[in-house]
Design a protein around this motif. Structure first.
Motif, PDB file in Angstrom:
ATOM      1  N   ASP A   1       0.849  -1.184   0.000  1.00 58.44           N
ATOM      2  CA  ASP A   1       0.000   0.000   0.000  1.00 58.44           C
ATOM      3  C   ASP A   1       0.889   1.240   0.000  1.00 58.44           C
ATOM      4  O   ASP A   1       1.893   1.289   0.722  1.00 58.44           O
ATOM      5  CB  ASP A   1      -0.877  -0.026   1.262  1.00 58.44           C
ATOM      6  N   ILE A   2       0.513   2.235  -0.790  1.00 57.90           N
ATOM      7  CA  ILE A   2       1.285   3.487  -0.832  1.00 57.90           C
ATOM      8  C   ILE A   2       0.974   4.295   0.416  1.00 57.90           C
ATOM      9  O   ILE A   2      -0.190   4.537   0.730  1.00 57.90           O
ATOM     10  CB  ILE A   2       0.960   4.303  -2.102  1.00 57.90           C
ATOM     11  N   ARG A   3       2.016   4.694   1.118  1.00 59.79           N
ATOM     12  CA  ARG A   3       1.854   5.474   2.349  1.00 59.79           C
ATOM     13  C   ARG A   3       1.571   6.940   2.018  1.00 59.79           C
ATOM     14  O   ARG A   3       2.222   7.528   1.157  1.00 59.79           O
ATOM     15  CB  ARG A   3       3.123   5.381   3.214  1.00 59.79           C
ATOM     16  N   GLY A   4       0.584   7.508   2.701  1.00 59.84           N
ATOM     17  CA  GLY A   4       0.247   8.911   2.515  1.00 59.84           C
ATOM     18  C   GLY A   4      -0.415   9.223   1.193  1.00 59.84           C
ATOM     19  O   GLY A   4      -0.439  10.373   0.751  1.00 59.84           O
ATOM     20  N   PHE A   5      -0.995   8.229   0.551  1.00 59.77           N
ATOM     21  CA  PHE A   5      -1.547   8.444  -0.786  1.00 59.77           C
ATOM     22  C   PHE A   5      -2.792   9.322  -0.767  1.00 59.77           C
ATOM     23  O   PHE A   5      -3.020  10.098  -1.696  1.00 59.77           O
ATOM     24  CB  PHE A   5      -1.854   7.110  -1.470  1.00 59.77           C
ATOM     25  N   THR A   6      -3.583   9.233   0.289  1.00 57.06           N
ATOM     26  CA  THR A   6      -4.793  10.066   0.357  1.00 57.06           C
ATOM     27  C   THR A   6      -4.419  11.534   0.329  1.00 57.06           C
ATOM     28  O   THR A   6      -4.975  12.320  -0.437  1.00 57.06           O
ATOM     29  CB  THR A   6      -5.620   9.727   1.605  1.00 57.06           C
ATOM     30  N   SER A   7      -3.444  11.947   1.165  1.00 57.71           N
ATOM     31  CA  SER A   7      -3.056  13.361   1.135  1.00 57.71           C
ATOM     32  C   SER A   7      -2.380  13.727  -0.165  1.00 57.71           C
ATOM     33  O   SER A   7      -2.563  14.835  -0.663  1.00 57.71           O
ATOM     34  CB  SER A   7      -2.175  13.765   2.304  1.00 57.71           C
TER      35      SER A   7
ATOM     36  N   SER B   1      -3.093  12.510  -3.092  1.00 56.90           N
ATOM     37  CA  SER B   1      -4.135  12.671  -4.115  1.00 56.90           C
ATOM     38  C   SER B   1      -4.959  13.936  -3.892  1.00 56.90           C
ATOM     39  O   SER B   1      -5.455  14.532  -4.850  1.00 56.90           O
ATOM     40  CB  SER B   1      -5.032  11.439  -4.188  1.00 56.90           C
ATOM     41  N   GLU B   2      -5.093  14.366  -2.643  1.00 64.60           N
ATOM     42  CA  GLU B   2      -5.829  15.599  -2.366  1.00 64.60           C
ATOM     43  C   GLU B   2      -5.081  16.846  -2.837  1.00 64.60           C
ATOM     44  O   GLU B   2      -5.695  17.871  -3.116  1.00 64.60           O
ATOM     45  CB  GLU B   2      -6.099  15.732  -0.860  1.00 64.60           C
ATOM     46  N   ASN B   3      -3.767  16.744  -2.917  1.00 64.54           N
ATOM     47  CA  ASN B   3      -2.936  17.913  -3.234  1.00 64.54           C
ATOM     48  C   ASN B   3      -2.396  17.936  -4.657  1.00 64.54           C
ATOM     49  O   ASN B   3      -1.537  18.766  -4.968  1.00 64.54           O
ATOM     50  CB  ASN B   3      -1.774  17.999  -2.240  1.00 64.54           C
ATOM     51  N   HIS B   4      -2.869  17.031  -5.514  1.00 69.35           N
ATOM     52  CA  HIS B   4      -2.398  16.984  -6.897  1.00 69.35           C
ATOM     53  C   HIS B   4      -3.578  16.837  -7.844  1.00 69.35           C
ATOM     54  O   HIS B   4      -4.640  16.350  -7.452  1.00 69.35           O
ATOM     55  CB  HIS B   4      -1.407  15.828  -7.079  1.00 69.35           C
ATOM     56  N   LYS B   5      -3.370  17.212  -9.077  1.00 66.77           N
ATOM     57  CA  LYS B   5      -4.418  17.100 -10.089  1.00 66.77           C
ATOM     58  C   LYS B   5      -4.748  15.625 -10.323  1.00 66.77           C
ATOM     59  O   LYS B   5      -3.842  14.777 -10.339  1.00 66.77           O
ATOM     60  CB  LYS B   5      -3.952  17.728 -11.403  1.00 66.77           C
TER      61      LYS B   5
END
Length: 166
Positions: free
Chosen positions: A8-14, A16-20
């Protein structure tokens, strides 16, 4: 009896929230592709992708652990190219699973389920960035081939008794 690996990618939710969205999809696919190539190299089969998570199964315990170590390196190489700080955490467990077609009348999927799969998933959730956690079952089968540190008596959701992880 198989070995199950979750990555699992760590910190992926944040992330994805901060990129297009377009950038997120391109970079996610780069990371998943790099991991998928490593799974194939080590003789594993990808069971599924769920968002930024990959689940794979292996017939050989050592190949699963070797795959995990190389997956971390592959993701590091991708991140060196895209420079987004993406890292994975990986959990591995070995044991009996129930395998079969699961789903509804309109959508069936071949899958493996059971306690072995659940523990591998839990270990993945505990794993920090660039970390591989293996269960006692897996460690006993590969202990002469790897170097690992015991994390004793970890309480795991769904387990009555604490488990040892490495």
């Amino acid at each position: 009896n198989i070995t199950v690996l979750f990555s699992d990618i760590r910190g992926f939710t944040s992330y994805s929230e901060n990129h297009k969205p377009e950038e997120v999809v391109v970079n996610l696919n780069k990371v998943l592709e790099a991991q998928a190539e490593v799974v194939e190299k080590f003789g594993g089969d990808i069971d599924k992708f769920v968002g930024d998570e990959l689940m794979a199964v292996f017939q050989d315990d050592f190949n699963a652990v070797s795959c995990a170590v190389e997956m971390i390196k592959a993701v590091q190489a991708v991140d060196k190219e895209i420079n987004q700080g993406l890292k994975v955490g990986i959990g591995i467990n070995t044991g009996e699973v129930l395998a079969g077609n699961i789903g509804s009348e309109n959508r069936m999927e071949y899958a493996v389920i059971g306690d072995t799969v659940n523990l591998a998933s839990r270990l993945c959730s505990f794993a920090g960035p660039n970390t591989v956690l293996v269960s006692e079952n897996t460690y006993q089968k590969v202990s002469s081939q790897i170097s690992a540190t015991l994390v004793p008596n970890k309480q795991v959701k769904g387990k009555k008794e604490p488990v040892n992880i490495y």
